[in-house]
Design an enzyme around this catalytic site. Structure first.
Site, PDB file in Angstrom:
ATOM      1  N   SER A   1      -6.000   3.346   4.099  1.00 49.75           N
ATOM      2  CA  SER A   1      -5.867   2.491   2.999  1.00 49.75           C
ATOM      3  C   SER A   1      -6.679   1.974   2.303  1.00 49.75           C
ATOM      4  O   SER A   1      -6.860   0.383   1.944  1.00 49.75           O
ATOM      5  CB  SER A   1      -4.651   1.397   3.625  1.00 49.75           C
ATOM      6  OG  SER A   1      -3.724   1.070   2.918  1.00 49.75           O
TER       7      SER A   1
ATOM      8  N   LYS B   1      -0.089   3.505  -2.784  1.00 51.01           N
ATOM      9  CA  LYS B   1      -1.035   4.679  -2.483  1.00 51.01           C
ATOM     10  C   LYS B   1      -0.241   6.034  -2.601  1.00 51.01           C
ATOM     11  O   LYS B   1      -1.050   7.049  -2.805  1.00 51.01           O
ATOM     12  CB  LYS B   1      -1.967   4.379  -1.410  1.00 51.01           C
ATOM     13  CG  LYS B   1      -2.552   3.109  -1.494  1.00 51.01           C
ATOM     14  CD  LYS B   1      -3.661   2.981  -0.460  1.00 51.01           C
ATOM     15  CE  LYS B   1      -4.583   1.681  -0.680  1.00 51.01           C
ATOM     16  NZ  LYS B   1      -4.130   0.462  -0.362  1.00 51.01           N
TER      17      LYS B   1
ATOM     18  N   LEU C   1       1.203  -6.743   3.007  1.00 53.68           N
ATOM     19  CA  LEU C   1       0.851  -7.943   2.193  1.00 53.68           C
ATOM     20  C   LEU C   1       1.597  -9.011   3.057  1.00 53.68           C
ATOM     21  O   LEU C   1       2.819  -8.730   3.477  1.00 53.68           O
ATOM     22  CB  LEU C   1       1.057  -7.718   0.665  1.00 53.68           C
ATOM     23  CG  LEU C   1       0.190  -6.934   0.028  1.00 53.68           C
ATOM     24  CD1 LEU C   1       0.805  -6.874  -1.482  1.00 53.68           C
ATOM     25  CD2 LEU C   1      -1.273  -7.293  -0.006  1.00 53.68           C
TER      26      LEU C   1
ATOM     27  N   THR D   1       1.588   3.219   5.516  1.00 49.32           N
ATOM     28  CA  THR D   1       1.878   2.040   5.774  1.00 49.32           C
ATOM     29  C   THR D   1       1.792   1.167   4.480  1.00 49.32           C
ATOM     30  O   THR D   1       1.184   1.445   3.717  1.00 49.32           O
ATOM     31  CB  THR D   1       1.135   1.179   7.007  1.00 49.32           C
ATOM     32  OG1 THR D   1      -0.143   1.282   6.561  1.00 49.32           O
ATOM     33  CG2 THR D   1       1.297   1.836   8.193  1.00 49.32           C
TER      34      THR D   1
ATOM     35  N   ASN E   1      -8.407   0.439  -0.711  1.00 55.24           N
ATOM     36  CA  ASN E   1      -7.999  -0.055  -2.167  1.00 55.24           C
ATOM     37  C   ASN E   1      -8.973   0.586  -3.331  1.00 55.24           C
ATOM     38  O   ASN E   1      -8.475   0.857  -4.149  1.00 55.24           O
ATOM     39  CB  ASN E   1      -7.984  -1.312  -2.140  1.00 55.24           C
ATOM     40  CG  ASN E   1      -6.593  -1.851  -1.199  1.00 55.24           C
ATOM     41  OD1 ASN E   1      -6.054  -1.475  -0.876  1.00 55.24           O
ATOM     42  ND2 ASN E   1      -7.065  -3.075  -0.495  1.00 55.24           N
TER      43      ASN E   1
ATOM     44  N   SER F   1       0.668  -1.166   0.147  1.00 56.91           N
ATOM     45  CA  SER F   1      -0.095  -0.016   0.026  1.00 56.91           C
ATOM     46  C   SER F   1       0.920   1.385   0.102  1.00 56.91           C
ATOM     47  O   SER F   1       0.294   2.482  -0.048  1.00 56.91           O
ATOM     48  CB  SER F   1      -0.815  -0.029   0.924  1.00 56.91           C
ATOM     49  OG  SER F   1      -2.324  -0.707   0.953  1.00 56.91           O
TER      50      SER F   1
END
Length: 535
Positions: free
Chosen positions: A335, A91, A453, A450, A337, A88
């Site tokens: 965060s 992002k 995965l 942050t 998606n 992430s």
């Protein structure tokens, strides 16, 4: 291999040589402040070397760069030219590009229009619900759109309700998103017409709350948001004895609109919230809208279909979303998606107004914007905007460059405020960093993004040292055998603890102590915000 390098204040950052494994930097100067800074930086370098010597990183690719935020000069470099999967942290790239392409004031629009002719309270034609990918469109807002239709004096459409999601292409999922995560809201299909499940704008999903029944052995009580007649809910839950464990799970069958709740919730226990993706966000939004029209006394004679609004259609109402600047905290702190992918496709549509927004056009627009900001995009590959894809590759040097260059952009203050703040208990302030680095010099200080995965941990952002100097850092670890977010937090706390005469005298072996906060789902590491109430 260790390489010692000197950085002179008069040299630009590009003249500093990056170190392949670990980096050591010394500043030279005649002033007392410069001497103190050099000593402090040397102590920080030694501490970071020790942090990255953690045995949990053995066999991994772990990269870290630290820079002075004001000058951009490099203080520490470790594997910074190694391409890594950012999770992430992607992002950061997507949000900066979206601000550059769309602007902080950008709004998504949702239109109710009609074709044909209006005579009295009847329209001889279709009603169209056209979306532009608004991730903040809620049940209440769709109800308001329906109310506006009724307020326009319309009580009947003789044609159909046409859901128009043609603003974007109809590719719903990233090509390499994991099939096993299909059920979850953080992997929801992407559509230009979508409805949010909750106040955090988890779009393309349902929120299902499970409460215990009136007695042990009875079914749990379910509340579904948004309420709708499209998705079938199967309640296989049971109320357990008081004091027993909560084992509620929610799954959606592959390729279906059937969501099954199962498991036990104890008598007197707390409500459990489950977020579940829907198979077809367009169909759900249209269903919610049709139900709302009925509540407001408006009937549609025909069926609900999908199509494109004719250019001759007349606008009944135009619902505008909150601005991109207002959306950013929900996007970055939590965060989200779906927000990343909707913004990616919106960038594609903005760059090519005559073509449906897509990942192909959106990622190209994102790369162009990043290059214009000053990021070297030659080593970047992008599979999506959120970081779910394992075809996302970049370097920590590129992230650090973005963090430095962003400071001069007109949208920087909005972007900086939208980043999670370490240790802050407010979910919309601390976000995914709410329970990390509490009780350390980084708490309430570090603004960062942050990335999590399985096999990937990332943390990049800004932190002030004890002397008030702001530092930029980017840290990413790939292929460690376990979650190593604690190691990245230690490095960040070491930065926050550096600076000034006292910090310069610290021994390198005095490593910071942080409390780990790791969230898993189905045995896989995930961002805490993807699991309700886990941050």
């Amino acid at each position: 291999m260790r390489t010692t390098r000197f950085k002179l204040p008069v040299l630009p950052a590009v003249a500093v040589v990056a170190v392949a494994v670990t980096g050591t930097a010394f500043a030279v100067g005649t002033a007392s402040a410069q001497t103190t800074t050099a000593a402090s930086d040397a102590a920080l370098v030694a501490t970071l070397d020790q942090v990255l010597a953690d045995s949990r990183l053995a066999g991994s690719t772990t990269a870290l760069q630290v820079r002075d935020a004001a000058s951009g000069s490099v203080i520490y470099s470790h594997n910074v030219d190694q391409r890594v999967i950012p999770a992430s942290n992607e992002k950061l790239m997507t949000s900066a590009a979206a601000l550059e392409v769309l602007g902080t004031g950008y709004k998504f629009h949702t239109y109710a229009r009609y074709s044909g002719t209006k005579s009295g309270t009847t329209v001889s034609g279709n009603v169209y619900l056209k979306g532009q990918g608004d991730p903040t469109l809620t049940y209440a807002q769709l109800d308001a759109v329906a109310k506006a239709v009724a307020s326009a004096g319309i009580k009947k459409f003789t044609g159909s309700l046409v859901a128009d999601d043609s603003w974007f292409d109809r590719t719903p999922l990233g090509l390499d998103w994991s099939w096993q995560d299909e059920t979850y809201a953080d992997n929801a299909p992407i559509s230009a017409l979508t409805v949010a499940a909750d106040a955090n704008y988890n779009t393309g999903a349902l929120s299902v709350q499970t409460k215990p029944g009136s007695a042990a052995g009875r079914a749990g009580v379910l509340t579904v948001t948004p309420a709708n007649s499209v998705v079938k809910i199967v309640n296989n839950t049971v109320t357990g004895a008081a004091g027993t464990s909560t084992t509620i799970s929610a799954t959606r069958g592959h390729g279906t609109n059937t969501v099954t709740l199962a498991g036990s919730i104890p008598l007197g226990g707390a409500t459990r919230t489950s977020l579940v993706s829907v198979q077809d966000p367009t169909k759900l939004a249209a269903g919610v809208f049709r139900d709302a029209l009925k509540r407001h006394g408006v009937t549609v004679s025909g069926s609900t279909t999908t199509g494109t609004t004719p250019t001759s259609a007349k606008t009944i109402t135009d619902h505008a979303s909150i601005t991109l600047g207002q959306l950013l905290p929900y996007f970055l702190k939590l965060s989200n998606n779906g927000h990343a992918e909707l913004l990616t496709k919106a960038m594609g549509r903005a760059k090519k107004p005559d073509a449906a927004g897509s990942w192909e056009t959106g990622l190209a627009a994102s790369a162009e914007a990043l290059k214009n900001i000053g990021v070297d995009t030659s080593k970047i590959t992008m599979g999506d905007g959120s970081g779910l894809s394992r075809r996302d590759w970049l370097t920590t040097a590129q992230i650090a460059t973005l963090l430095h260059a962003a400071q001069s952009r007109p949208w920087f203050s909005t972007w900086y405020a939208a980043l999670p703040i370490a240790g802050d208990p407010d979910p919309l302030v601390g976000g995914t960093l709410t329970n990390r680095m509490r009780g350390t010099p980084a708490a309430g200080n570090l603004h960062g993004k942050t990335g999590t995965l399985s096999g990937v941990n990332a943390l990049s952002g800004y932190v002030a040292d004890r002397g008030g100097r702001k530092l930029i850092f980017s840290s990413i670890s790939n292929a460690a055998k376990s979650n190593v977010s604690e190691v990245l937090d230690k490095a960040a706390v070491a930065m926050a603890s550096s600076g000034g005469p006292e910090a310069a005298s610290l021994r390198a072996r005095e490593l910071p102590t942080v409390k780990p906060h790791v969230v898993t789902r189905d045995g896989e590491d995930v961002e805490c915000s993807w699991v309700p109430d886990a941050c």
